[in-house]
Write a protein that holds these residues in place. Structure first.
Motif, PDB file in Angstrom:
ATOM      1  N   THR A  18       0.801  -1.221   0.000  1.00  8.60           N
ATOM      2  CA  THR A  18       0.000   0.000   0.000  1.00  8.60           C
ATOM      3  C   THR A  18       0.835   1.273   0.000  1.00  8.60           C
ATOM      4  OG1 THR A  18      -0.110   0.071   2.412  1.00  8.60           O
ATOM      5  CG2 THR A  18      -1.869  -1.132   1.257  1.00  8.60           C
ATOM      6  N   LYS A  19       2.110   1.155   0.374  1.00 12.93           N
ATOM      7  CA  LYS A  19       3.013   2.302   0.505  1.00 12.93           C
ATOM      8  C   LYS A  19       2.559   3.266   1.607  1.00 12.93           C
ATOM      9  CE  LYS A  19       5.351   0.714  -2.938  1.00 12.93           C
ATOM     10  NZ  LYS A  19       6.171  -0.420  -2.617  1.00 12.93           N
ATOM     11  N   LEU A  20       1.766   2.760   2.555  1.00 15.96           N
ATOM     12  CA  LEU A  20       1.335   3.548   3.701  1.00 15.96           C
ATOM     13  C   LEU A  20       2.282   3.308   4.872  1.00 15.96           C
ATOM     14  CD1 LEU A  20      -2.514   2.806   3.657  1.00 15.96           C
ATOM     15  CD2 LEU A  20      -1.359   4.858   2.816  1.00 15.96           C
ATOM     16  N   LYS A  21       2.251   4.218   5.826  1.00 11.36           N
ATOM     17  CA  LYS A  21       3.005   4.043   7.058  1.00 11.36           C
ATOM     18  C   LYS A  21       2.143   3.276   8.058  1.00 11.36           C
ATOM     19  CE  LYS A  21       5.732   8.206   6.541  1.00 11.36           C
ATOM     20  NZ  LYS A  21       6.125   9.467   7.129  1.00 11.36           N
ATOM     21  N   LYS A  22       2.788   2.645   9.019  1.00  7.94           N
ATOM     22  CA  LYS A  22       2.083   1.858  10.037  1.00  7.94           C
ATOM     23  C   LYS A  22       1.022   2.699  10.745  1.00  7.94           C
ATOM     24  CE  LYS A  22       3.058  -0.727  14.284  1.00  7.94           C
ATOM     25  NZ  LYS A  22       4.136  -1.189  15.166  1.00  7.94           N
ATOM     26  N   SER A  23       1.381   3.902  11.148  1.00  8.15           N
ATOM     27  CA  SER A  23       0.427   4.756  11.862  1.00  8.15           C
ATOM     28  C   SER A  23      -0.780   5.103  10.988  1.00  8.15           C
ATOM     29  CB  SER A  23       1.111   6.030  12.356  1.00  8.15           C
ATOM     30  OG  SER A  23       1.658   6.755  11.275  1.00  8.15           O
ATOM     31  N   THR A  24      -0.553   5.278   9.686  1.00 12.66           N
ATOM     32  CA  THR A  24      -1.639   5.590   8.762  1.00 12.66           C
ATOM     33  C   THR A  24      -2.583   4.405   8.621  1.00 12.66           C
ATOM     34  OG1 THR A  24      -0.201   7.113   7.556  1.00 12.66           O
ATOM     35  CG2 THR A  24      -2.182   6.352   6.412  1.00 12.66           C
ATOM     36  N   VAL A  25      -2.035   3.207   8.530  1.00 12.43           N
ATOM     37  CA  VAL A  25      -2.866   2.003   8.429  1.00 12.43           C
ATOM     38  C   VAL A  25      -3.789   1.915   9.630  1.00 12.43           C
ATOM     39  CG1 VAL A  25      -2.830  -0.529   8.525  1.00 12.43           C
ATOM     40  CG2 VAL A  25      -1.313   0.677   6.966  1.00 12.43           C
ATOM     41  N   TYR A  26      -3.231   2.021  10.838  1.00 13.52           N
ATOM     42  CA  TYR A  26      -4.050   1.871  12.035  1.00 13.52           C
ATOM     43  C   TYR A  26      -5.019   3.035  12.223  1.00 13.52           C
ATOM     44  CZ  TYR A  26      -1.654  -2.368  13.291  1.00 13.52           C
ATOM     45  OH  TYR A  26      -1.186  -3.658  13.279  1.00 13.52           O
TER      46      TYR A  26
END
Length: 66
Positions: A18-26
């Motif tokens: 997804t190329k997202l950061k961990k914090s963004t996912v959660y």
């Protein structure tokens, strides 16, 4: 119709796809904007099809907004 097994994705794989950061996912999970994880043995996993569907939806939204 039987149950179809699919290899679950770990967080690192979800972040890579997804190329997202961990914090963004959660953060997006909390907002209902991203597929929820499945806990197996205390570890978070995602269904590969859920992540691919989310990616497809993002692309479709981008394409319809252009």
């Amino acid at each position: 119709m039987g149950i179809v097994y699919e290899e679950p994705l770990r967080l690192s794989e979800v972040l890579e796809k997804t190329k997202l950061k961990k914090s963004t996912v959660y953060s997006r999970i909390k907002k209902g904007e991203f597929p929820k994880s499945i806990l197996i043995g205390g570890l978070a996993f995602w269904r590969k099809t859920d992540i691919q569907q989310w990616i497809d939806e993002q692309l479709a939204h981008r394409d319809s907004s252009a």
